[in-house]
Design an enzyme around this catalytic site. Structure first.
Site, PDB file in Angstrom:
ATOM      1  N   ASP A 200     -15.799 -13.762  16.236  1.00 29.40           N
ATOM      2  CA  ASP A 200     -16.280 -14.052  18.115  1.00 29.40           C
ATOM      3  C   ASP A 200     -15.134 -12.592  17.455  1.00 29.40           C
ATOM      4  O   ASP A 200     -15.394 -12.428  19.354  1.00 29.40           O
ATOM      5  CB  ASP A 200     -15.926 -15.312  18.556  1.00 29.40           C
ATOM      6  CG  ASP A 200     -16.788 -15.977  19.011  1.00 29.40           C
ATOM      7  OD1 ASP A 200     -17.976 -15.102  19.413  1.00 29.40           O
ATOM      8  OD2 ASP A 200     -16.721 -17.216  19.512  1.00 29.40           O
TER       9      ASP A 200
ATOM     10  N   GLN B  99     -18.243 -22.938  19.369  1.00 29.48           N
ATOM     11  CA  GLN B  99     -18.940 -22.491  20.737  1.00 29.48           C
ATOM     12  C   GLN B  99     -18.395 -23.434  21.598  1.00 29.48           C
ATOM     13  O   GLN B  99     -17.275 -24.338  21.146  1.00 29.48           O
ATOM     14  CB  GLN B  99     -20.391 -23.442  20.792  1.00 29.48           C
ATOM     15  CG  GLN B  99     -21.045 -23.039  21.520  1.00 29.48           C
ATOM     16  CD  GLN B  99     -21.275 -21.602  22.215  1.00 29.48           C
ATOM     17  OE1 GLN B  99     -21.980 -20.957  21.472  1.00 29.48           O
ATOM     18  NE2 GLN B  99     -21.273 -20.921  23.161  1.00 29.48           N
TER      19      GLN B  99
ATOM     20  N   LYS C 125     -28.746 -18.028  19.411  1.00 27.95           N
ATOM     21  CA  LYS C 125     -27.581 -17.853  18.284  1.00 27.95           C
ATOM     22  C   LYS C 125     -28.101 -17.719  16.735  1.00 27.95           C
ATOM     23  O   LYS C 125     -28.786 -17.491  15.788  1.00 27.95           O
ATOM     24  CB  LYS C 125     -26.430 -18.502  18.418  1.00 27.95           C
ATOM     25  CG  LYS C 125     -25.560 -17.386  19.116  1.00 27.95           C
ATOM     26  CD  LYS C 125     -24.291 -18.185  19.905  1.00 27.95           C
ATOM     27  CE  LYS C 125     -23.760 -17.688  20.418  1.00 27.95           C
ATOM     28  NZ  LYS C 125     -22.535 -18.042  20.802  1.00 27.95           N
TER      29      LYS C 125
END
Ligand code: NAP
Length: 293
Positions: free
Chosen positions: A116, A93, A49
């Site tokens: 997200d 994460q 990312k």
């Protein structure tokens, strides 16, 4: 049969985002990537990312915390990032350590920075077809793959295998939306579904997201179906140095000859997830600029 090439489509999207970011005046979009602990998969996802952010011209801020972090400390970090005007998007994460409540953590991220797309408000916006929200990256990536490979869901029977909050449910809602490219007739199957194989056989478009290696076999496929395989499963393979290989939820060798289009694993849905995260971050930056004018 044609292959839906996720690597190629993600690269197209990344090139488009790069041009969009280059044309932005002033501060570039910034994503905060929060990683707790040293889980090898999390390390590799966050690194990917970070690299993709740099490729597009986004700023990324990687924030590492030890596995011993408390829920209160993690919330305090997220509160700081929520209040920081130089941060547009926040990604925590997963997986998180067992003592951390993952759902509560995702909800602590401001819905305006929830790139997200896991926050309750953003899932609600998907249900309400409110375009000001953020769609979770994997379902958004699946819709992008379908659109860019020329698959219109209008009037099609879309069968979704799996009802998780991060893939199955949101992708079913997206396929159902009353908008161009969607308008599918959707059936969702899960572990309690009876006659699952018979339902899957009715699918014009099958989206498999259950995390069971090669669960979908050729006898479950309607000839000419479009198959999107979301599953990422490690199966032992001693002929490889790693000792494993990745397979999807679909038995690709026997299923692919029957399909009109199919995604491979790896190289299908996977690459799209990071690309859509970047797209959401650019959107968060644009929405934040609008709010401050
Ligand atoms: P999950 O949270 O574990 O959910 C799995 C779903 O599949 C559940 O709804 C479960 O039903 C259903 N299921 C499990 N076994 C089943 C069976 N035998 N028959 C019918 N339904 C069954 O998984 P997830 O997070 O959605 O992920 C699914 C897969 O996609 C995994 O392989 C994951 O690694 C992969 N994935 C890939 C990406 C990507 O970027 N490509 C992103 C996310 C996930 P119940 O609800 O009844 O338990």
């Amino acid at each position: 049969m044609s292959l839906i090439d996720g690597n190629k489509i993600a690269a197209e999207l990344i090139a488009e985002l790069k041009a969009e970011v280059a044309a932005l005046p002033g501060r570039k979009p910034c994503i905060a990537l929060v990683r707790v602990g040293d889980d090898p998969a999390s390390v590799s996802y966050v690194t990917k990312k970070e690299k993709t952010s740099a490729e597009i011209g986004l700023t990324s801020r990687v924030i590492l915390r030890p596995v011993s972090i408390t829920q209160a400390e993690l919330f305090a970090l997220l509160d700081d990032l929520n209040a920081d005007p130089s941060v547009d998007g926040i990604l925590v994460q997963s997986p998180l350590p067992k003592h951390i409540d993952e759902v509560a953590t995702f909800r602590r991220v401001s819905p305006d920075k929830d790139v997200d797309g896991f926050h309750t408000i953003n899932l609600g916006k998907v249900a309400q077809e409110d375009e000001t929200g953020f769609v979770a990256c994997t379902p958004a990536g699946i819709m992008e793959l379908l659109a860019r490979s020329g698959t219109d869901l209008k009037g099609k029977h879309v069968v979704v295998l799996g009802r998780s909050l991060i893939v199955g449910k949101p992708v079913a809602l997206l396929a159902l939306q009353k908008k161009a490219g969607a308008n599918g007739t959707v059936t969702i199957c899960h572990s309690q579904t009876t006659n699952l194989a018979a339902i899957v056989r009715l699918a014009d478009v099958l989206i498999a997201a259950i995390g069971r290696p090669e669960f979908v076999t050729a006898d479950m496929i309607k000839p000419g179906a479009v198959v999107i395989d979301v599953g990422i499963n490690r199966v032992p393979d001693m002929s490889r140095k790693s000792g494993y290989r990745l397979v999807g939820d679909v038995a690709f060798p026997s299923v692919s000859p029957l399909c009109s289009k199919i995604t491979p694993v790896p190289g299908g849905v996977g690459p799209m997830t990071v690309a859509m995260l970047m797209k959401n971050t650019v959107k968060a930056h644009r929405l934040s600029a609008l709010r401050s004018t």
